[in-house]
Design a protein around this motif. Structure first.
Motif, PDB file in Angstrom:
ATOM      1  N   SER A 484      30.776  77.668  25.644  1.00 11.58           N
ATOM      2  CA  SER A 484      30.648  77.230  26.901  1.00 11.58           C
ATOM      3  C   SER A 484      31.207  75.481  27.077  1.00 11.58           C
ATOM      4  CB  SER A 484      29.208  77.291  27.592  1.00 11.58           C
ATOM      5  OG  SER A 484      28.932  78.593  27.241  1.00 11.58           O
ATOM      6  N   THR A 485      31.849  75.492  28.250  1.00 15.09           N
ATOM      7  CA  THR A 485      32.213  74.286  28.526  1.00 15.09           C
ATOM      8  C   THR A 485      31.070  73.155  29.334  1.00 15.09           C
ATOM      9  OG1 THR A 485      33.412  75.050  30.435  1.00 15.09           O
ATOM     10  CG2 THR A 485      34.768  74.825  28.461  1.00 15.09           C
ATOM     11  N   GLY A 486      31.325  72.111  29.200  1.00 12.63           N
ATOM     12  CA  GLY A 486      30.573  71.029  29.955  1.00 12.63           C
ATOM     13  C   GLY A 486      29.688  70.525  29.056  1.00 12.63           C
ATOM     14  N   TYR A 487      29.446  70.894  28.027  1.00 15.35           N
ATOM     15  CA  TYR A 487      28.347  70.188  27.147  1.00 15.35           C
ATOM     16  C   TYR A 487      29.005  69.622  25.962  1.00 15.35           C
ATOM     17  CZ  TYR A 487      25.260  73.391  29.578  1.00 15.35           C
ATOM     18  OH  TYR A 487      24.515  73.662  30.565  1.00 15.35           O
ATOM     19  N   GLY A 488      30.278  69.198  25.916  1.00 11.95           N
ATOM     20  CA  GLY A 488      30.889  68.596  25.075  1.00 11.95           C
ATOM     21  C   GLY A 488      32.087  69.209  24.083  1.00 11.95           C
ATOM     22  N   LYS A 489      33.033  68.428  23.493  1.00  9.12           N
ATOM     23  CA  LYS A 489      33.994  69.214  22.716  1.00  9.12           C
ATOM     24  C   LYS A 489      33.188  69.968  21.543  1.00  9.12           C
ATOM     25  CE  LYS A 489      36.383  66.005  20.810  1.00  9.12           C
ATOM     26  NZ  LYS A 489      37.430  65.037  20.736  1.00  9.12           N
ATOM     27  N   ALA A 490      32.315  69.235  20.804  1.00 11.42           N
ATOM     28  CA  ALA A 490      31.716  70.023  19.687  1.00 11.42           C
ATOM     29  C   ALA A 490      31.035  71.322  19.887  1.00 11.42           C
ATOM     30  CB  ALA A 490      30.800  69.019  18.884  1.00 11.42           C
ATOM     31  N   PHE A 491      30.412  71.255  20.995  1.00  9.69           N
ATOM     32  CA  PHE A 491      29.630  72.778  21.639  1.00  9.69           C
ATOM     33  C   PHE A 491      30.552  73.747  21.724  1.00  9.69           C
ATOM     34  CE2 PHE A 491      27.350  75.341  24.288  1.00  9.69           C
ATOM     35  CZ  PHE A 491      26.099  75.640  23.475  1.00  9.69           C
ATOM     36  N   TRP A 492      31.710  73.183  22.400  1.00 12.20           N
ATOM     37  CA  TRP A 492      32.811  74.065  23.041  1.00 12.20           C
ATOM     38  C   TRP A 492      33.553  74.920  21.755  1.00 12.20           C
ATOM     39  CZ3 TRP A 492      38.390  72.485  23.483  1.00 12.20           C
ATOM     40  CH2 TRP A 492      39.196  73.409  23.704  1.00 12.20           C
ATOM     41  N   MET A 493      33.823  73.933  20.712  1.00 10.58           N
ATOM     42  CA  MET A 493      34.578  74.416  19.474  1.00 10.58           C
ATOM     43  C   MET A 493      33.575  75.260  18.443  1.00 10.58           C
ATOM     44  SD  MET A 493      36.789  70.961  18.838  1.00 10.58           S
ATOM     45  CE  MET A 493      37.508  71.765  17.405  1.00 10.58           C
ATOM     46  N   GLU A 494      32.365  75.151  18.975  1.00 14.62           N
ATOM     47  CA  GLU A 494      31.318  76.070  17.947  1.00 14.62           C
ATOM     48  C   GLU A 494      31.687  77.344  18.225  1.00 14.62           C
ATOM     49  OE1 GLU A 494      28.960  75.798  15.739  1.00 14.62           O
ATOM     50  OE2 GLU A 494      29.179  73.608  15.280  1.00 14.62           O
ATOM     51  N   GLY A 495      32.292  77.716  19.296  1.00 13.12           N
ATOM     52  CA  GLY A 495      32.538  79.154  19.694  1.00 13.12           C
ATOM     53  C   GLY A 495      34.037  79.620  19.192  1.00 13.12           C
ATOM     54  N   PHE A 496      34.694  78.734  18.683  1.00 15.20           N
ATOM     55  CA  PHE A 496      36.027  79.431  18.273  1.00 15.20           C
ATOM     56  C   PHE A 496      35.881  80.401  17.017  1.00 15.20           C
ATOM     57  CE2 PHE A 496      39.204  75.429  19.456  1.00 15.20           C
ATOM     58  CZ  PHE A 496      38.502  75.437  20.633  1.00 15.20           C
ATOM     59  N   ARG A 497      36.812  81.444  17.288  1.00 18.71           N
ATOM     60  CA  ARG A 497      36.894  82.486  16.100  1.00 18.71           C
ATOM     61  C   ARG A 497      35.406  83.008  16.110  1.00 18.71           C
ATOM     62  NH1 ARG A 497      41.448  79.406  14.213  1.00 18.71           N
ATOM     63  NH2 ARG A 497      43.029  80.947  13.925  1.00 18.71           N
ATOM     64  N   LYS A 498      34.169  83.041  17.242  1.00 17.91           N
ATOM     65  CA  LYS A 498      33.056  83.606  16.790  1.00 17.91           C
ATOM     66  C   LYS A 498      32.596  84.622  18.078  1.00 17.91           C
ATOM     67  CE  LYS A 498      32.120  80.531  13.551  1.00 17.91           C
ATOM     68  NZ  LYS A 498      31.538  79.130  13.893  1.00 17.91           N
ATOM     69  N   TRP A 499      33.634  85.204  18.776  1.00 22.54           N
ATOM     70  CA  TRP A 499      33.546  86.372  19.364  1.00 22.54           C
ATOM     71  C   TRP A 499      32.662  87.376  18.553  1.00 22.54           C
ATOM     72  CZ3 TRP A 499      37.133  88.003  23.700  1.00 22.54           C
ATOM     73  CH2 TRP A 499      37.602  87.177  24.373  1.00 22.54           C
ATOM     74  N   GLY A 500      31.520  87.841  19.141  1.00 24.13           N
ATOM     75  CA  GLY A 500      30.613  89.125  18.241  1.00 24.13           C
ATOM     76  C   GLY A 500      29.795  88.409  17.429  1.00 24.13           C
ATOM     77  N   GLU A 501      29.813  87.368  16.745  1.00 26.93           N
ATOM     78  CA  GLU A 501      29.197  86.639  15.971  1.00 26.93           C
ATOM     79  C   GLU A 501      28.217  85.606  16.457  1.00 26.93           C
ATOM     80  OE1 GLU A 501      31.660  86.305  12.067  1.00 26.93           O
ATOM     81  OE2 GLU A 501      33.149  85.902  13.380  1.00 26.93           O
ATOM     82  N   GLU A 502      28.238  84.075  16.146  1.00 25.99           N
ATOM     83  CA  GLU A 502      27.234  83.304  16.629  1.00 25.99           C
ATOM     84  C   GLU A 502      27.263  83.274  18.059  1.00 25.99           C
ATOM     85  OE1 GLU A 502      29.193  82.664  14.256  1.00 25.99           O
ATOM     86  OE2 GLU A 502      28.525  81.593  12.472  1.00 25.99           O
ATOM     87  N   MET A 503      28.328  83.400  18.764  1.00 26.07           N
ATOM     88  CA  MET A 503      28.310  83.477  20.205  1.00 26.07           C
ATOM     89  C   MET A 503      27.368  84.465  20.853  1.00 26.07           C
ATOM     90  SD  MET A 503      32.168  82.689  21.189  1.00 26.07           S
ATOM     91  CE  MET A 503      32.097  82.740  22.920  1.00 26.07           C
ATOM     92  N   GLN A 504      27.397  85.664  20.024  1.00 24.91           N
ATOM     93  CA  GLN A 504      26.763  86.822  20.512  1.00 24.91           C
ATOM     94  C   GLN A 504      25.171  86.468  20.155  1.00 24.91           C
ATOM     95  OE1 GLN A 504      28.368  88.981  22.250  1.00 24.91           O
ATOM     96  NE2 GLN A 504      26.280  90.156  22.811  1.00 24.91           N
ATOM     97  N   ASP A 505      25.032  86.150  19.028  1.00 23.98           N
ATOM     98  CA  ASP A 505      23.574  85.670  18.337  1.00 23.98           C
ATOM     99  C   ASP A 505      22.929  84.740  19.517  1.00 23.98           C
ATOM    100  OD1 ASP A 505      24.080  87.100  16.106  1.00 23.98           O
ATOM    101  OD2 ASP A 505      24.468  85.284  15.101  1.00 23.98           O
ATOM    102  N   ASP A 506      23.717  83.889  20.087  1.00 21.69           N
ATOM    103  CA  ASP A 506      22.963  82.938  21.270  1.00 21.69           C
ATOM    104  C   ASP A 506      22.447  84.008  22.350  1.00 21.69           C
ATOM    105  OD1 ASP A 506      23.668  80.832  19.560  1.00 21.69           O
ATOM    106  OD2 ASP A 506      25.389  80.201  20.790  1.00 21.69           O
ATOM    107  N   ILE A 507      23.256  85.203  22.430  1.00 24.02           N
ATOM    108  CA  ILE A 507      22.656  85.726  23.684  1.00 24.02           C
ATOM    109  C   ILE A 507      21.493  86.522  23.360  1.00 24.02           C
ATOM    110  CG2 ILE A 507      23.554  87.590  25.216  1.00 24.02           C
ATOM    111  CD1 ILE A 507      26.439  86.479  24.831  1.00 24.02           C
ATOM    112  N   THR A 508      21.682  87.083  22.115  1.00 25.98           N
ATOM    113  CA  THR A 508      20.308  87.816  21.608  1.00 25.98           C
ATOM    114  C   THR A 508      19.306  86.918  21.515  1.00 25.98           C
ATOM    115  OG1 THR A 508      21.957  89.358  20.290  1.00 25.98           O
ATOM    116  CG2 THR A 508      19.662  89.484  19.476  1.00 25.98           C
TER     117      THR A 508
END
Length: 679
Positions: A484-508
């Motif tokens: 997600s945007t708005g929380y800085g560059k590092a938090f945004w880039m934590e989602g790069f190439r993470k569809w279905g993986e860590e991004m989804q873990d955050d939702i779970t």
């Protein structure tokens, strides 16, 4: 669009937001009537016509939600009678949008009069946004059936001399400058000559005559254009090697472009406006050399930051306002849990304080003002109300209510949106918003609502779908997962190439948090989202099949390969950036991961019921994404209700389609999340 907007926001009505932000900002629907309307319009239907569910099938779903409620679906989603108020430059007229044959149109009212004149009569599609070009003439934009090919129209305030200023097939405009000191012209970007590229044009708002101001280059495409305070086109961005961005400037419109700075696309220097005295300095948002974007002053000739004006240690700072009349900086804006202001000008700070004293505990913003900056349109809102419009006269201090936006709903009946946070399994703090049914907070059926984008964020405020769900007894959790945007560059880039993986873990992990807090009944959790949120819905049902009892996929991505193959032509300059964010299908490692985390390619793992909803004209998440998902599940004899609207795009705009969608969704959720309907 500025560079900060190039983060390829594939969320609901995103590109529309960028354009509209510049312009400003009861009987049940009869499904047979809607069906008849669709078949009487001249519509070229896309997709597999054998797949969508019939009106009868959707009607049966609707009937599963049979509770008695004070407010109907229509109450939450019907268009306001009067909204999007603006003042004419001379401050003598109001303009607003209101419904005509169920479509939002433009009305003009002289201040002091009790009646308004309707100046547009669009019946196929809402006007998407508008502005005053001068004291007599207004501009508005509209697309065709959700295709997002926005055209520019002009009309006089008495309704005369209407004109389509961009009467070209399959073109799209960007708004660059309204040219406040030029009554006859505006500057727009238009992809008339190459669908992938926007060239800047100065266009006459009376005749439609236009002059091209610069030529784009397919080899190093220009992606953004910007003017100075005199309306001269003096800034531009271009893409270099697909992943680097160069900021260019020139001293006049006849001068050659000169490079100011080149950065990797993940870094951002986003010009806001020129300095009032030095023609080679600008105010900008920047995350160069820092994690969180800050407001800075930047020298175009040296390519260096001169001064850091404001930054926040937790979130990006994105907004800087100024007085055009007095030529002073006034307000800095940023969003933590809620929108915040830091004032740089005593006059504007006193104005906000006076408004706060009179209007109480509402969010307040100035939505319009006249050229003299002594008459204002004020808008209020909260998490439980769309608020009201007020007219404020600085000389007298009089504040007059013009209109409530949705007076048919009593905000006391609605639910608070509560900022919360929880820890991800690998230690990140995930900011979220929790909305609970009125007077209920334990062991509830729950809906997880991930936002679109994914390079976007949810924020505090009124959302009709959230309030509708809470009104029907569901707890709703919206989370700003990594990426997600708005929380800085590092938090945004934590989602790069993470569809279905860590991004989804955050939702779970958000689901687990609700269950651990005793808020959600673990057996009755559904997931619903649009665009990337639709992908997250499909990914949730595919990769964590035991977590969700059902899901609602609204214009969602089902196949990472095909979404990248079928991007709109004007996204082509950003393809390599998208590959860095999502994955490169030509790279073997990426390709294997994309296959693993494309829900349609792993559809055999889905066991929970799924409702799929799609606009056939969607240019970003094309109907293929939904068709292939429905086919994959029906090939396994799984019943997947599938709603398609052939006059819609990336999210439904026409209110009769919104009514039907949310009634179907409520019935679907009731069938699978409310005990009364369990088989």
């Amino acid at each position: 669009m500025r560079i900060s907007a190039i983060i390829i926001y594939i969320g609901i009505i995103t590109v529309l937001y960028f354009i509209v932000d510049y312009f400003s900002k009861n009987a049940a629907t009869n499904l047979n009537v809607i069906n008849k309307m669709e078949h009487t319009e001249t519509i070229t239907k896309k997709g597999n016509l054998s797949l969508p569910s019939s009106s009868d099938e959707l009607s049966k779903l609707i009937n599963y939600e049979n509770g008695e409620y004070k407010y109907s679906v229509e109450d939450f989603f019907k268009k306001p009678k009067k909204t999007a108020y603006q003042l004419s430059p001379d401050g003598n007229y109001f303009s607003y949008m209101g419904p005509f044959e169920n479509r939002q149109n433009l009305f003009i009212q002289k201040i002091g009069d009790s009646t308004a004149i309707q100046v547009t009569h669009e019946t196929d599609r809402d006007i998407a946004g508008y502005l005053w070009a001068n004291n007599d003439r207004l501009l508005y934009i509209k697309d065709d059936g959700g295709d997002e090919n926005f055209k520019l129209f002009a009309v006089s305030k008495d309704g005369n001399n209407p004109k389509n200023l961009t009467p070209f097939d399959e073109i799209r405009i960007q708004f660059i400058d309204r040219l406040e000191n030029n009554d006859d012209e505006v500057i727009i970007g238009m992809n008339k000559d190459n669908k992938q590229l926007f060239d800047p044009y100065r266009i006459n708002i009376n005749t439609g005559a236009f002059k091209q101001l610069a030529k784009n280059n397919p080899m190093t495409p220009f992606t953004d254009w910007q003017t100075d305070h005199d309306g001269k086109l003096r800034l531009a961005f271009k893409v270099v090697d697909g992943i680097n961005m160069t900021l260019l400037h020139r001293t006049t419109e006849e001068s050659e472009w000169e490079e100011s700075i080149t950065t990797n696309w993940k870094e951002s220097i986003a010009p806001l406006f020129f300095d009032f005295e030095n023609p080679n300095q600008i105010y900008a948002t920047s995350n160069l050399g820092r994690d969180k974007s800050a407001i800075v002053k930047f020298d175009l000739t040296t390519g260096k930051e001169i001064e850091k004006i404001f930054e926040h240690d937790q979130v990006d700072v994105y907004g800087l306002s100024y007085s055009k009349k007095r030529k002073v900086l006034t307000t800095i804006s940023y969003t933590t849990d809620k929108k915040q202001h830091s004032f740089l000008d005593k006059k504007v700070e006193d104005l906000y304080q006076e408004l706060k004293n009179q209007l109480g505990d509402y969010e307040i913003f100035i939505s319009s003002k006249n050229k003299e900056e002594d008459k204002f349109i004020i808008r209020t809102y909260s998490d439980r109300s769309l608020g009201a419009y007020y007219f404020y006269e600085a000389q007298t201090g009089n504040l007059t209510k013009i209109a409530d936006v949705s007076p048919w709903i009593d905000e006391e009946d609605l639910s608070e949106m509560i900022p919360v946070s929880y820890q991800s399994r690998d230690g990140l703090e995930i900011k979220a918003y929790l909305t609970l049914p009125k007077d209920k907070n334990k062991n509830l059926p729950a809906i997880v609502l991930p936002h679109g984008g994914p390079s976007a964020r949810d924020a505090w405020g009124y959302r009709p779908d959230v309030q509708l769900l809470a009104n029907r007894g569901y707890a709703v959790l919206q989370m700003n997962f990594r990426g997600s945007t708005g929380y800085g560059k590092a938090f945004w880039m934590e989602g790069f190439r993470k569809w279905g993986e860590e991004m989804q873990d955050d939702i779970t992990d958000g689901v687990n948090w609700m269950v651990e807090q005793g808020i959600a009944d673990a057996r009755k959790v559904g997931i619903y989202g649009g665009s990337y949120g639709g992908y997250a819905t499909l990914a949730g049902l595919t990769f964590t099949p035991d977590v969700y009892a059902c899901g609602v996929d609204y214009v969602g991505v089902s196949n990472i390969f095909t979404i990248l193959e079928n991007i709109p032509p004007y996204w082509e300059p950003y393809r390599k950036m998208m590959y860095e964010m999502i994955g490169d299908p030509t790279d073997e490692k990426d390709s294997l991961r994309m296959e693993k985390y494309s829900p349609v390619l792993q559809a055999h793992q889905i066991t929970a019921p799924l409702l799929v909803v799609q606009g056939a004209n969607d240019p970003r998440v094309k109907i293929l994404e939904s068709d292939q998902m429905v086919e994959a599940l029906r090939n396994r004899d799984i019943d997947v209700p599938y709603m398609v609207k052939y006059n819609e795009g990336h999210g439904f705009s026409n209110e009769e389609n919104q009514f039907e969608f949310y009634k179907v969704m409520l019935g679907f959720l009731a069938k699978h999340l409310k005990e009364d309907w369990h088989d």
